[in-house]
Write an enzyme that holds these catalytic residues in place. Structure first.
Site, PDB file in Angstrom:
ATOM      1  N   GLU A  47       4.254 -20.113  -9.480  1.00  0.00           N
ATOM      2  CA  GLU A  47       2.887 -19.715  -9.099  1.00  0.00           C
ATOM      3  C   GLU A  47       2.555 -18.326  -9.617  1.00  0.00           C
ATOM      4  OE1 GLU A  47       5.333 -18.760  -7.225  1.00  0.00           O
ATOM      5  OE2 GLU A  47       4.752 -18.291  -5.154  1.00  0.00           O
TER       6      GLU A  47
ATOM      7  N   ASP B  74       5.618 -12.032 -10.679  1.00  0.00           N
ATOM      8  CA  ASP B  74       5.507 -10.824  -9.858  1.00  0.00           C
ATOM      9  C   ASP B  74       6.523  -9.804 -10.372  1.00  0.00           C
ATOM     10  OD1 ASP B  74       5.585  -8.899  -7.780  1.00  0.00           O
ATOM     11  OD2 ASP B  74       4.955 -10.350  -6.290  1.00  0.00           O
TER      12      ASP B  74
ATOM     13  N   ALA C  47      -2.965 -14.406  -1.380  1.00  0.00           N
ATOM     14  CA  ALA C  47      -2.852 -15.355  -0.271  1.00  0.00           C
ATOM     15  C   ALA C  47      -3.153 -16.749  -0.818  1.00  0.00           C
ATOM     16  CB  ALA C  47      -3.812 -14.982   0.849  1.00  0.00           C
TER      17      ALA C  47
ATOM     18  N   PRO D 130      -3.483 -20.809  -0.870  1.00  0.00           N
ATOM     19  CA  PRO D 130      -4.016 -21.695   0.181  1.00  0.00           C
ATOM     20  C   PRO D 130      -2.918 -22.459   0.922  1.00  0.00           C
ATOM     21  CG  PRO D 130      -4.502 -22.572  -2.014  1.00  0.00           C
ATOM     22  CD  PRO D 130      -3.995 -21.174  -2.206  1.00  0.00           C
TER      23      PRO D 130
END
Lengths: 179, 179
Positions: free
Chosen positions: B95, B98, B153, B155
């Site tokens: 996703e 980072d 954030a 879902p």
């Protein structure tokens, strides 16, 4: 039959929330989630928000041999971690209980590793004749929604998610009652 | 910093669509998708709608030892199918890029199975100092959206999906430009 039920991600997420609440209310405390791929990936990840456990995945492809029977074949299995399932309580997750063939296959395979318990959670249970069975050793079966034998259009299969969600809102009233 | 970016499923699905379109336009034709669990499960399943391939998963838990370094540990690996990766073109999906620690770990591990190529696709690339590197053997890196170093954030982490999506619509204007 012939109808198509469009579901939005919001609807699915709400169904998962109520499903997780029922699992908790039932007193079932699994040790691990096993997601059946690829239909169970998204429901399992949503469930993890409410029941925070490691997710293992099994990849299954259902083969249609001579249009007679769906025969599941392993794409990926659990391998080195499968021994860790011994004595554990498993929550097996898939998106739909349709013909039940894949569920029966996965439940039977998982049971060979002697888990303490294996429960099933699906978003949707289609009320139709089944080709597979839920084995007797399964004592807990959770379905988010019982529905007629319609074609379910899941949001993750949408080419155009906005068009899909607009249709989902229109067909929301067609959803079966929460089980 | 300190800000929180709420994203709806619709936004994520749209990002996946444009990401898949870019991968295709780039002429990359992977043989298999490998999803990093659990963050990559939902993006990978969405990508499959546009680039229809088998999905394998790897489960990674990032350990924070003494708050010094995220050390990834395998929850699940590919095992018996990993030999099938030899000579294959892999699309590794997560996703977010980072700290890059998990990506470096997975890319390096996958490369030990001698794939023909391994490409990376992430929904979001955070523009921040990285603790890990994209190894030199990786020639294709696709990020749906480049963003500042904000808290995202997603879902699927929402307790209340309707409240979450309402916030997502409010903060939509804060999303970085499509890369």
């Amino acid at each position: 039959m012939g109808d198509k039920l469009y579901l939005s991600y919001r609807q699915i997420h709400r169904t998962v929330r109520s499903l997780a609440a029922r699992i908790k209310a039932d007193g079932f405390e699994p040790d691990v989630i096993v997601a059946i791929g690829t239909g169970g990936f998204i429901p399992a990840r949503m469930i993890k928000t409410y029941i925070d456990l490691p997710i293992l995945t099994v990849g299954i492809r259902a083969y249609d041999s001579n249009n007679q029977l769906e025969r599941p074949r392993k794409i990926q299995w659990i391998d080195e971690v499968e021994k860790k399932l011994t004595g554990k309580k498993i929550l097996l997750v898939d998106e739909v209980d349709d013909t039940r063939t894949t569920l029966e296959y996965c439940l039977t395979e998982l049971n060979s590793h002697s888990p303490a318990e294996t429960a099933v959670a699906v978003l949707h249970h289609k009320q139709k004749p089944k080709l597979g069975v839920i084995p007797n050793f399964v004592e807990r079966y959770y379905a988010g929604v019982d529905i007629e034998d319609v074609w379910i259009a899941y949001p993750w299969d949408a080419e155009d998610i906005d068009e899909h969600c607009d249709r989902a809102e229109l067909s929301e009233s067609a959803v079966g009652s929460e089980a």
